[in-house]
Every structure is written in structure tokens, then in C-alpha cells.
Design an enzyme around this catalytic site. Structure first.
Site, PDB file in Angstrom:
ATOM      1  N   CYS A   2     -30.932  -6.754  11.112  1.00  0.00           N
ATOM      2  CA  CYS A   2     -30.967  -6.493   9.598  1.00  0.00           C
ATOM      3  C   CYS A   2     -29.330  -6.153   9.399  1.00  0.00           C
ATOM      4  O   CYS A   2     -29.819  -4.797   8.556  1.00  0.00           O
ATOM      5  CB  CYS A   2     -31.839  -6.693   8.798  1.00  0.00           C
ATOM      6  SG  CYS A   2     -31.706  -7.025   7.164  1.00  0.00           S
ATOM      7  N   GLU A 111     -27.911 -13.318   8.111  1.00  0.00           N
ATOM      8  CA  GLU A 111     -27.683 -12.609   9.337  1.00  0.00           C
ATOM      9  C   GLU A 111     -26.374 -13.817  10.707  1.00  0.00           C
ATOM     10  O   GLU A 111     -25.777 -15.119   9.557  1.00  0.00           O
ATOM     11  CB  GLU A 111     -29.443 -13.789  10.247  1.00  0.00           C
ATOM     12  CG  GLU A 111     -29.008 -12.659  12.268  1.00  0.00           C
ATOM     13  CD  GLU A 111     -28.603 -11.489  12.559  1.00  0.00           C
ATOM     14  OE1 GLU A 111     -27.222 -10.558  12.121  1.00  0.00           O
ATOM     15  OE2 GLU A 111     -29.149 -10.481  11.931  1.00  0.00           O
TER      16      GLU A 111
END
Length: 255
Positions: A2, A111
Site C-alpha cells: 500500500c 494499487e
């Protein structure tokens, strides 16, 4: 992993979700990146029975944990993520995992699909039900050689669930609201007691929306970076006014 996320809720909404007192107003943040300040929520001091004061506290920390034993921060990697499988044993994280577990309020994260070792399609990954979520985080206060202190933090990751695995093999650990108290309780809950919380979210918990390459630039901080990518290069993407990283007042500064 992340490496970018967003927090677009209001201060009041965030405070109510995290169970803390009033939080100072802050702007919607659409493209939060490592080294920037992020909100983390920790357990506060014990309160007497019947007290109206919250037993949690919010604080701003630098995103990128620095262990207390580091001598030269310039030669130390930026620990904006920690693998949950080794957080209780790895030297960089084990003290924080035992004593300073935290929640990181978020609206979702970004992402990138990997292609040949390079970043491919970007995705805005948000909860299907909407609203806020809380990532599992760790906090460490680093004392600089000159004597000043800096609060730093990291976000824990786990293996990706079936809904995200086609994009990336890792994802942030999400702590459910009913588990907030147990996760934050570092007095009676040792790492082995909360290991069951370090699991992937259910496969249908998130939805992944393809977005344009605008999110790749930290200087891009507006809501347009979350718009669905239609496959066309927009004039806005090409001509958008860019400011130097760190010059955007809405992204907040801490150092």
C-alpha cells in the site's frame, strides 16, 4: 503493498468512525504518499468508569516508520509498509507491534498492476459498501541525534484476497470496527492474541476501479484521479497544472 491511499471523509466523520474526540479540520486528501503526514489512532490512557472522555487518541505521524535504533536515517529504507507475517519478530517492527498498534482511517487505496517489473494499470480500490475503513498500523517515535523527536508510522500488509490478487499479491490489513478495541489494546493483548486479525479482507469487500495515470504524480491531489479510466488520454491529464511536490497546501505538511 500500500503505497498510496486516500482519506476524503470530513474530520467529524473520521472522528466518529475511529472513536476519538474532536479532530482538527482537514481537507479531503485524494493522493496520500509516503513521507507525508497521516492520521493514526492509538489507545489513550485508561479512563475511569463512567467517563465521557474517549479512550483513543488521534495523532499525525510521518508515513514511513523509523525504528528507534536507527543511527543514519539517510541510509535507512523507507518503511511505509510492514509485512504482517513478520511484524512480531522483525527488529524494525516488533517493539511497535507489542506496544504501539494503531488504526489508519482511509477511504480506500491505490494499487498498480505489475507488467514486466513496471507499474501498469492503476486502480482505485475502495470498500463496496462505501464509507471509511481502518488499516492496521504501527507507530514508532524516533529521537533524532539533535534531541528532537518525530512520530513515524507504517501500514501492515497481508496476502491479497481473491478479489485483488489479479492486481497485486499484497494488500493492506483491514481491521473491522468490532475489532478496533482488541487491536489497539496493547496492555492485555500481545501480538499472539491478535494474530487472527492479520488476515485478508473478504473477497467481495473491495471493488477495484481502473483509473488514469494521474495518480502516479504526487502533485496531483484532486478528485479527478479517482475517475474511472475510459482508456482515452484526456486533455486534463496532459495539460493539468502541476505544482512541485510538497507545495500543495491541501496535502498538508508536517516537517
Amino acid at each position: 503493498m500500500c503505497g498510496r491511499f486516500a482519506l476524503t471523509a470530513t474530520a467529524d466523520q473520521t472522528a466518529a468512525f475511529a472513536g476519538v474526540g474532536e479532530v482538527e479540520e482537514f481537507p479531503a486528501r485524494y493522493n496520500i504518499a509516503p513521507t507525508q503526514p497521516i492520521m493514526m489512532v492509538l489507545a489513550g490512557p485508561p479512563q475511569p468508569p463512567g467517563s465521557n472522555f474517549p479512550d483513543r487518541q488521534a495523532m499525525l505521524v510521518r508515513w514511513g516508520l523509523i525504528p528507534s535504533w536507527v543511527k543514519d536515517t539517510r541510509a535507512f529504507p523507507l518503511l511505509f509498509n510492514a509485512r504482517s507475517e513478520e511484524a512480531a519478530t522483525k527488529a524494525s517492527f516488533r517493539t511497535a507491534m507489542r506496544h504501539r498498534r494503531a488504526l489508519v482511517p482511509a477511504s480506500g487505496f491505490y494499487e498498480w498492476q505489475q507488467k514486466g517489473g513496471r507499474k501498469g494499470q492503476a486502480y482505485w480500490v475502495r470498500p463496496r459498501r462505501g464509507g471509511l475503513i481502518a488499516f492496521a498500523g504501527l507507530v514508532e517515535t524516533y529521537a533524532e541525534p539533535g534531541g528532537s523527536e518525530m512520530d513515524t508510522g507504517t501500514i501492515l500488509t497481508t496476502r491479497a484476497n481473491a478479489g485483488i490478487a489479479h492486481i497485486h499479491e499484497r494488500m493492506p490489513v483491514v481491521i473491522e470496527e468490532q475489532d478496533f478495541a482488541r487491536w489497539l489494546d496493547c496492555r492485555s493483548q500481545e501480538p499472539r492474541h491478535i494474530a487472527d486479525l492479520l488476515r485478508p479482507a473478504e473477497p467481495d469487500f473491495f471493488e477495484a476501479i481502473p483509473v488514469s495515470g494521474l495518480v502516479n504524480k504526487v502533485a496531483n491531489t484532486g478528485p479527478e484521479i479517482q475517475e474511472r479510466d475510459t482508456g482515452e488520454v484526456s486533455a486534463r491529464s496532459e495539460n493539468q497544472k502541476r505544482r512541485k511536490p510538497g507545495a500543495d497546501d491541501d496535502q498538508m505538511t508536517l516537517f
